[in-house]
Design a protein around this motif. Structure first.
Motif, PDB file in Angstrom:
ATOM      1  N   GLY A   7       0.747  -1.229  -0.060  1.00 54.32           N
ATOM      2  CA  GLY A   7       0.097  -0.043  -0.085  1.00 54.32           C
ATOM      3  C   GLY A   7       0.825   1.368   0.053  1.00 54.32           C
ATOM      4  N   SER A   8       2.260   1.222   0.050  1.00 55.04           N
ATOM      5  CA  SER A   8       2.990   2.235   0.169  1.00 55.04           C
ATOM      6  C   SER A   8       3.368   2.911  -1.356  1.00 55.04           C
ATOM      7  CB  SER A   8       4.230   2.010   0.951  1.00 55.04           C
ATOM      8  OG  SER A   8       3.929   1.749   2.006  1.00 55.04           O
ATOM      9  N   ARG A   9       3.097   2.353  -2.413  1.00 56.07           N
ATOM     10  CA  ARG A   9       3.429   2.779  -3.558  1.00 56.07           C
ATOM     11  C   ARG A   9       3.067   4.131  -4.061  1.00 56.07           C
ATOM     12  NH1 ARG A   9       5.286   0.126  -8.184  1.00 56.07           N
ATOM     13  NH2 ARG A   9       4.843  -1.712  -7.605  1.00 56.07           N
ATOM     14  N   PRO A  10       1.875   4.513  -3.723  1.00 57.53           N
ATOM     15  CA  PRO A  10       1.245   5.809  -4.015  1.00 57.53           C
ATOM     16  C   PRO A  10       2.066   6.894  -3.117  1.00 57.53           C
ATOM     17  CG  PRO A  10      -0.820   4.384  -3.671  1.00 57.53           C
ATOM     18  CD  PRO A  10       0.755   3.569  -3.257  1.00 57.53           C
ATOM     19  N   LEU A  11       2.465   6.629  -1.981  1.00 57.75           N
ATOM     20  CA  LEU A  11       3.253   7.675  -1.397  1.00 57.75           C
ATOM     21  C   LEU A  11       4.817   7.596  -1.630  1.00 57.75           C
ATOM     22  CD1 LEU A  11       2.223   7.099   2.425  1.00 57.75           C
ATOM     23  CD2 LEU A  11       1.625   8.865   1.147  1.00 57.75           C
ATOM     24  N   VAL A  12       5.130   6.558  -2.092  1.00 62.16           N
ATOM     25  CA  VAL A  12       6.544   6.532  -2.774  1.00 62.16           C
ATOM     26  C   VAL A  12       6.452   7.368  -4.120  1.00 62.16           C
ATOM     27  CG1 VAL A  12       8.277   5.129  -4.051  1.00 62.16           C
ATOM     28  CG2 VAL A  12       7.366   4.539  -1.652  1.00 62.16           C
ATOM     29  N   GLU A  13       5.499   7.118  -4.952  1.00 60.16           N
ATOM     30  CA  GLU A  13       5.542   7.839  -6.174  1.00 60.16           C
ATOM     31  C   GLU A  13       5.039   9.435  -5.711  1.00 60.16           C
ATOM     32  OE1 GLU A  13       2.692   5.471  -8.425  1.00 60.16           O
ATOM     33  OE2 GLU A  13       4.233   4.136  -8.991  1.00 60.16           O
ATOM     34  N   LYS A  14       4.263   9.706  -5.087  1.00 56.39           N
ATOM     35  CA  LYS A  14       3.724  11.018  -4.833  1.00 56.39           C
ATOM     36  C   LYS A  14       4.925  11.979  -4.349  1.00 56.39           C
ATOM     37  CE  LYS A  14       0.413  13.837  -2.186  1.00 56.39           C
ATOM     38  NZ  LYS A  14      -0.758  13.668  -1.245  1.00 56.39           N
ATOM     39  N   TYR A  15       5.852  11.251  -3.324  1.00 57.60           N
ATOM     40  CA  TYR A  15       6.816  12.271  -2.769  1.00 57.60           C
ATOM     41  C   TYR A  15       8.357  11.849  -3.300  1.00 57.60           C
ATOM     42  CZ  TYR A  15       3.223  14.058   0.393  1.00 57.60           C
ATOM     43  OH  TYR A  15       2.078  14.441   0.779  1.00 57.60           O
ATOM     44  N   SER A  16       8.068  11.018  -4.594  1.00 54.06           N
ATOM     45  CA  SER A  16       9.363  10.939  -5.393  1.00 54.06           C
ATOM     46  C   SER A  16      10.674  10.225  -4.586  1.00 54.06           C
ATOM     47  CB  SER A  16       9.883  11.978  -6.422  1.00 54.06           C
ATOM     48  OG  SER A  16       8.897  12.605  -6.966  1.00 54.06           O
ATOM     49  N   ILE A  17      10.275   9.413  -3.573  1.00 51.31           N
ATOM     50  CA  ILE A  17      11.241   8.533  -2.855  1.00 51.31           C
ATOM     51  C   ILE A  17      11.911   7.586  -3.610  1.00 51.31           C
ATOM     52  CG2 ILE A  17      11.558   7.207  -0.639  1.00 51.31           C
ATOM     53  CD1 ILE A  17       8.845   8.398   0.272  1.00 51.31           C
ATOM     54  N   ASN A  18      13.282   7.959  -3.732  1.00 47.28           N
ATOM     55  CA  ASN A  18      14.223   6.835  -4.352  1.00 47.28           C
ATOM     56  C   ASN A  18      14.326   5.730  -3.775  1.00 47.28           C
ATOM     57  OD1 ASN A  18      16.009   5.691  -5.885  1.00 47.28           O
ATOM     58  ND2 ASN A  18      17.725   7.189  -5.985  1.00 47.28           N
ATOM     59  N   LYS A  40      14.354   1.133  16.682  1.00 44.21           N
ATOM     60  CA  LYS A  40      13.017   1.240  17.030  1.00 44.21           C
ATOM     61  C   LYS A  40      12.341   1.869  15.701  1.00 44.21           C
ATOM     62  CE  LYS A  40      12.654   1.132  21.719  1.00 44.21           C
ATOM     63  NZ  LYS A  40      12.517   1.812  22.847  1.00 44.21           N
ATOM     64  N   ARG A  41      13.299   2.609  14.953  1.00 45.55           N
ATOM     65  CA  ARG A  41      12.724   3.202  13.851  1.00 45.55           C
ATOM     66  C   ARG A  41      13.499   2.476  12.427  1.00 45.55           C
ATOM     67  NH1 ARG A  41      10.001   7.682  15.702  1.00 45.55           N
ATOM     68  NH2 ARG A  41      11.052   8.280  17.621  1.00 45.55           N
ATOM     69  N   HIS A  42      12.650   2.462  11.475  1.00 43.48           N
ATOM     70  CA  HIS A  42      13.167   1.856  10.114  1.00 43.48           C
ATOM     71  C   HIS A  42      12.019   2.456   8.821  1.00 43.48           C
ATOM     72  CE1 HIS A  42       9.778  -0.650  11.044  1.00 43.48           C
ATOM     73  NE2 HIS A  42      10.501  -1.112  12.201  1.00 43.48           N
ATOM     74  N   PHE A  43      12.479   2.030   7.916  1.00 43.84           N
ATOM     75  CA  PHE A  43      11.732   2.341   6.707  1.00 43.84           C
ATOM     76  C   PHE A  43      10.125   2.391   6.770  1.00 43.84           C
ATOM     77  CE2 PHE A  43      10.353   2.372   2.287  1.00 43.84           C
ATOM     78  CZ  PHE A  43      10.620   3.667   1.823  1.00 43.84           C
ATOM     79  N   ASP A  44       9.612   1.369   7.285  1.00 46.32           N
ATOM     80  CA  ASP A  44       8.211   0.970   7.708  1.00 46.32           C
ATOM     81  C   ASP A  44       7.739   2.209   8.566  1.00 46.32           C
ATOM     82  OD1 ASP A  44       5.801  -0.176   6.862  1.00 46.32           O
ATOM     83  OD2 ASP A  44       5.979  -1.451   8.705  1.00 46.32           O
ATOM     84  N   THR A  45       8.327   2.491   9.544  1.00 47.42           N
ATOM     85  CA  THR A  45       7.935   3.650  10.543  1.00 47.42           C
ATOM     86  C   THR A  45       7.972   4.892   9.744  1.00 47.42           C
ATOM     87  OG1 THR A  45      10.118   3.567  11.679  1.00 47.42           O
ATOM     88  CG2 THR A  45       8.588   2.261  12.764  1.00 47.42           C
ATOM     89  N   PHE A  46       8.771   5.161   9.019  1.00 45.79           N
ATOM     90  CA  PHE A  46       8.900   6.366   8.253  1.00 45.79           C
ATOM     91  C   PHE A  46       7.689   6.417   7.372  1.00 45.79           C
ATOM     92  CE2 PHE A  46       9.770   8.066   3.841  1.00 45.79           C
ATOM     93  CZ  PHE A  46      10.093   9.040   4.101  1.00 45.79           C
ATOM     94  N   LEU A  47       7.430   5.239   6.751  1.00 46.24           N
ATOM     95  CA  LEU A  47       5.997   5.294   5.826  1.00 46.24           C
ATOM     96  C   LEU A  47       4.809   5.620   6.499  1.00 46.24           C
ATOM     97  CD1 LEU A  47       7.161   2.512   3.485  1.00 46.24           C
ATOM     98  CD2 LEU A  47       6.933   4.790   2.937  1.00 46.24           C
ATOM     99  N   ASP A  48       4.796   4.783   7.755  1.00 46.61           N
ATOM    100  CA  ASP A  48       3.731   5.273   8.563  1.00 46.61           C
ATOM    101  C   ASP A  48       3.452   6.473   8.964  1.00 46.61           C
ATOM    102  OD1 ASP A  48       2.968   2.289   8.640  1.00 46.61           O
ATOM    103  OD2 ASP A  48       3.829   2.021  10.523  1.00 46.61           O
TER     104      ASP A  48
END
Length: 69
Positions: A7-18, A40-48
């Protein structure tokens, strides 16, 4: 995008995350393991957090957030 963050693809594309660039790996050494340190923090917590900010205030809220480091 890999299936690890559904479910993260739209955010990755919207914010041009490489996501093709691999992050550096920091060796914390034996000391971290000895005291039981686990990040305790990682890419998934960033996406959340990105998802929350985007839902609450859109791009304006996301762009207003600044890293203090």
């Amino acid at each position: 995008m890999r299936e690890g963050f559904p479910g993260s693809r739209p955010l990755v594309e919207k914010y041009s995350i490489n996501i093709r660039r691999k992050p550096g790996i920091v060796d914390l050494g034996e000391g971290a393991a000895a005291i039981g340190y686990a990040p305790k923090r990682h890419f998934d917590t960033f996406l959340d957090e990105l998802r929350r900010l985007d839902a609450e205030g859109g791009e304006k809220a996301v762009c207003a957030l600044r890293c203090p480091y």
